[in-house]
Design an enzyme around this catalytic site. Sequence first.
Site, PDB file in Angstrom:
ATOM      1  N   LEU A  51       6.937   1.572  -6.750  1.00  0.00           N
ATOM      2  CA  LEU A  51       6.812   2.235  -5.451  1.00  0.00           C
ATOM      3  C   LEU A  51       6.122   3.558  -5.732  1.00  0.00           C
ATOM      4  O   LEU A  51       6.488   4.262  -6.675  1.00  0.00           O
ATOM      5  CB  LEU A  51       8.197   2.488  -4.831  1.00  0.00           C
ATOM      6  CG  LEU A  51       8.941   1.275  -4.289  1.00  0.00           C
ATOM      7  CD1 LEU A  51      10.376   1.648  -3.927  1.00  0.00           C
ATOM      8  CD2 LEU A  51       8.227   0.698  -3.071  1.00  0.00           C
ATOM      9  N   ASP A  52       5.115   3.910  -4.920  1.00  0.00           N
ATOM     10  CA  ASP A  52       4.420   5.163  -5.191  1.00  0.00           C
ATOM     11  C   ASP A  52       5.343   6.357  -4.917  1.00  0.00           C
ATOM     12  O   ASP A  52       6.430   6.205  -4.359  1.00  0.00           O
ATOM     13  CB  ASP A  52       3.101   5.244  -4.408  1.00  0.00           C
ATOM     14  CG  ASP A  52       3.302   5.346  -2.903  1.00  0.00           C
ATOM     15  OD1 ASP A  52       3.937   6.316  -2.453  1.00  0.00           O
ATOM     16  OD2 ASP A  52       2.814   4.459  -2.173  1.00  0.00           O
ATOM     17  N   GLU A  53       4.887   7.518  -5.311  1.00  0.00           N
ATOM     18  CA  GLU A  53       5.723   8.717  -5.272  1.00  0.00           C
ATOM     19  C   GLU A  53       6.297   8.995  -3.875  1.00  0.00           C
ATOM     20  O   GLU A  53       7.445   9.404  -3.733  1.00  0.00           O
ATOM     21  CB  GLU A  53       4.889   9.912  -5.748  1.00  0.00           C
ATOM     22  CG  GLU A  53       5.665  11.182  -5.956  1.00  0.00           C
ATOM     23  CD  GLU A  53       4.819  12.297  -6.552  1.00  0.00           C
ATOM     24  OE1 GLU A  53       5.365  13.395  -6.746  1.00  0.00           O
ATOM     25  OE2 GLU A  53       3.611  12.075  -6.801  1.00  0.00           O
ATOM     26  N   LYS A  54       5.500   8.746  -2.835  1.00  0.00           N
ATOM     27  CA  LYS A  54       5.935   9.063  -1.475  1.00  0.00           C
ATOM     28  C   LYS A  54       6.709   7.933  -0.810  1.00  0.00           C
ATOM     29  O   LYS A  54       7.203   8.089   0.301  1.00  0.00           O
ATOM     30  CB  LYS A  54       4.723   9.436  -0.612  1.00  0.00           C
ATOM     31  CG  LYS A  54       4.075  10.731  -1.045  1.00  0.00           C
ATOM     32  CD  LYS A  54       2.918  11.089  -0.139  1.00  0.00           C
ATOM     33  CE  LYS A  54       2.296  12.416  -0.552  1.00  0.00           C
ATOM     34  NZ  LYS A  54       1.149  12.762   0.310  1.00  0.00           N
TER      35      LYS A  54
END
Length: 197
Positions: A51-54
Site C-alpha cells: 500500500l503506498d504511503e498515503k
Amino acid sequence: METSKSHRHFIIYKPFGYLSQFKSQDSKQQKKQFLGELCEFPEGIMAIGRLDEKSEGLLLLTTDGKMSDFINSQKVEKEYYAQLDGDISNGAIEQLKSGVEIGFNGKKYQTKPCKVFRLKDIPELPIRSKNIRDDRHGPTSWISVTLKEGKFRQVRKMTSAVGFPTLRLVRVRVGNILLDNMQVGDVIEMADFRVRD
C-alpha cells in the site's frame, strides 16, 4: 491457499503515512515511518502487495514466499474503499468497471475490467491521522473498487482518469480476509493462514 505451519503470518491495519517496508533503505527515508515500528516482526517477513504511503488498511505479512507469489499473481481479489473528490457519476463508475487508461512506468496501460459500485453510506472507518477536507469544500463520494491486479497507485490513477481524484483510500479485503473492526496500527498474528477468493 493453505501454507505450512513453519511460516508466520500477520494481518495489520497499515496506518496512513507509513511505507510498506520494515526499515529505511537509504538516508533519504530517515524521516519516514515503517512497518517495523508497529511490532517486532520475525526475520524474513515480507508484505504481500504494498500500500503506498498515503493509503491505509489491510496488509498481509508472511515469511512464506509461495503465499506472497500466489496472492500477487492476480488470482486473489483486493477490495478498496475510496473517498473521492466530487459526486461521482454513474457514467464514471461504468468507465471504471470496464477499464480506463492510466500511466504506468512511463507507458500507457489499460486497466482490466473490475467491480465498482457506489457506497450508499459513509463507511465506518477509524479517523485518519491527517485530516481530509470536508464537504464545506465541495461534495465527496465513496466507492468500492475490487481488483485482481495491483499496479502502483492503480486505484488513485483510475479515479483521477475519470475526473474524481481519490482523497482517502482504504484496503478492506484481500480474498476472504477482512479488515473488519481492526484499528489503525493493529497487528494480529494468524496461526493458520488461508487466503482464497
